[in-house]
Design a protein around this motif. Structure first.
Motif: not given
Length: 369
Positions: A24-43
Motif C-alpha cells: 500500500n505504501i509502495l503504491d502510494k509513493g509517500w515514504f516520509l512524514l506522512g499519514n502512517e507516521l501521524e497515525e502511529f504518533e497519535k496511537e
C-alpha cells in the motif's frame, strides 16, 4: 539451540499484514512524514498516556533531540550536568555528551539495578539541570522519590524508556512519568520495528514543537529553517509496521509476564539470584536478568545445554574506552554487577516446553561441575 531472541519467529505472525501494508505504501509513493507516521504518533501517545509523540530515527536520537530541544528553549546550555546511571547502555550517556553536556554517573540500587535516588541527591551540584532515569530491563524507577528530588532542586526528568514499552509505575505508563521520554524501536525491543526507529513522548507542547522541527533539519516549513536541526525521521514503512504491532503489545506483555512469573516461581538454585520486582504486573520484562558468581561458567553451561544468553551490559559506561576521561572513576556496585549479571531468554513466542527446559536446566547448574 533456544535463541536468546528469535526475531524471525517473533515477526512471522505479522508477515501478511506487513506485506499488505508495504505494498500500500509502495503504491502510494509517500515514504516520509506522512499519514502512517501521524497515525502511529497519535496511537503511541494515547498508549503511553502522553499528549504528544514525535517519531524519530532511533532511540539515541530520541534522547539527543530532547536535550537539543531543551538547549534551544534555554533550559540547558553547554557544560550543564545530567545525572545518569552508570550501568545503563552507552546511548544514555552519548545523548548527553554529544550535545555538549556532562554525564554524571551514579550507582544503581542493588536490589532492582535501577538508578538509586539516594545517589542522585549526593551528586547534585549547581550545574545539575536534569536527571535521566533509565527504566532498565523493563522495570520503572522509583519515580515518587525521584520526582521529590527533582522538585526540590528544580530539575527536569528525562526518561530513557528504550526498554520500557508498556511498563508502568503505579498504573501510569513509562513515557508519561517525567518531562519527556525517549523510546527505541530497535528490532529486539518489546515494540520493535524491522529497522532502527525511535520516538519521544511528552506533555509539553512547546518542547514537542521544537523537536518536530529539529528532527527535520530544523524546519517546520520546507526550505525555512528555524534551528540547526538534524535528519532523524521515523519513516512511513516502519511507522505502519509499528502500528500493527502496537495493537498486540499488551497481549505480548501478558505472555512475557507469564514467563517471568514461571521463572520466579520455579527457578530454585542457590547459585542463581533472581531479579527483585516491585510489581510483576507493571514490569515490561524486556529482559530477565539473574545474578551468578561465576558468570562465564554459568553462560557456558547453558550454551552446552542449548540455551543462548547475553550480558546487559558487560562494561559500565564509565569504564568504556569511549569515556576514557571517566576511566579512573570508581563505582564499585556497577562494576560488580557487570561481572555477575546474565540475561536469559524471555519473549512471547517461547513455547511452554522451551520455558520449562530453561528452568530445568538452570536448576541443574552447579558451580563445581
Amino acid at each position: 539451540m533456544i535463541k536468546f531472541l528469535d526475531l524471525k519467529r517473533i515477526n512471522k505472525e505479522y508477515k501478511e499484514e506487513f506485506i499488505q501494508k508495504f505494498e500500500n505504501i509502495l503504491d502510494k509513493g509517500w515514504f516520509l512524514l506522512g499519514n502512517e507516521l501521524e497515525e502511529f504518533e497519535k496511537e503511541f501517545a494515547k498508549y503511553c498516556g502522553s499528549k504528544f509523540c514525535i517519531g524519530v530515527g532511533s532511540g539515541l536520537d530520541a534522547l539527543k533531540l530532547i536535550i537539543k530541544a531543551y538547549k534551544e528553549l534555554g533550559k540547558f546550555k553547554k557544560g550543564d550536568e545530567i545525572i545518569v546511571p552508570a550501568n545503563s547502555y552507552i546511548a544514555s550517556a552519548l545523548s548527553i555528551s554529544d550535545e555538549g553536556l556532562k554525564p554524571v554517573f551514579v550507582e544503581p540500587d542493588e536490589n532492582y539495578f535501577l538508578i538509586n535516588p539516594t545517589e542522585i541527591e549526593k551528586h547534585i551540584t549547581e550545574k545539575t539541570k536534569a536527571i535521566m532515569v533509565v527504566h532498565l530491563y523493563g522495570q520503572t524507577c522509583d519515580m515518587e522519590r525521584i520526582r521529590k528530588i527533582a522538585k526540590k532542586y528544580n530539575l527536569l526528568i528525562i526518561e530513557d524508556a528504550a526498554q520500557a514499552h508498556g511498563a508502568e509505575y503505579r498504573r501510569k505508563k513509562a513515557g508519561n512519568l517525567g518531562d519527556a521520554a525517549g523510546f527505541s524501536f530497535y528490532p529486539g525491543k518489546n515494540l520493535g520495528a524491522l529497522s532502527d526507529g525511535g520516538a519521544i513522548t511528552t506533555n509539553d507542547y512547546e518542547l514537542a514543537e521544537v523537536i518536530r522541527a529539529l528532527r527535520n533539519y530544523g524546519s517546520k516549513e520546507k526550505y525555512k529553517h528555524i534551528y540547526k536541526g538534524i535528519n532523524s525521521r521515523l519513516d512511513e514503512i516502519q511507522s505502519a509496521f509499528l502500528k500493527i504491532k502496537l495493537r498486540k503489545l499488551d497481549d505480548k506483555l501478558k505472555r512475557r509476564r507469564e514467563i517471568a512469573k514461571f521463572y520466579l516461581e520455579n527457578i530454585n538454585n542457590p547459585e542463581v539470584k533472581l531479579p527483585e520486582v516491585r510489581d510483576i504486573r507493571e514490569h515490561a520484562w524486556h529482559l530477565f536478568v539473574v545474578r551468578v558468581k561465576n558468570q562465564k561458567k554459568f553462560m557456558e553451561f547453558l550454551k552446552k545445554k542449548g540455551i543462548e544468553t547475553l550480558i546487559h551490559y558487560p562494561i559500565p559506561i564509565h569504564k568504556q574506552k569511549a569515556y576514557k576521561e571517566y576511566n579512573n572513576l570508581s563505582l564499585p556496585l556497577s562494576e560488580k554487577l557487570c561481572k555477575e549479571i546474565v540475561s536469559i531468554p524471555i519473549y512471547g513466542s517461547l513455547t511452554k516446553n522451551e520455558v520449562e527446559y530453561i528452568v530445568k536446566t538452570i536448576n541443574q547448574y552447579e558451580v563445581n561441575e
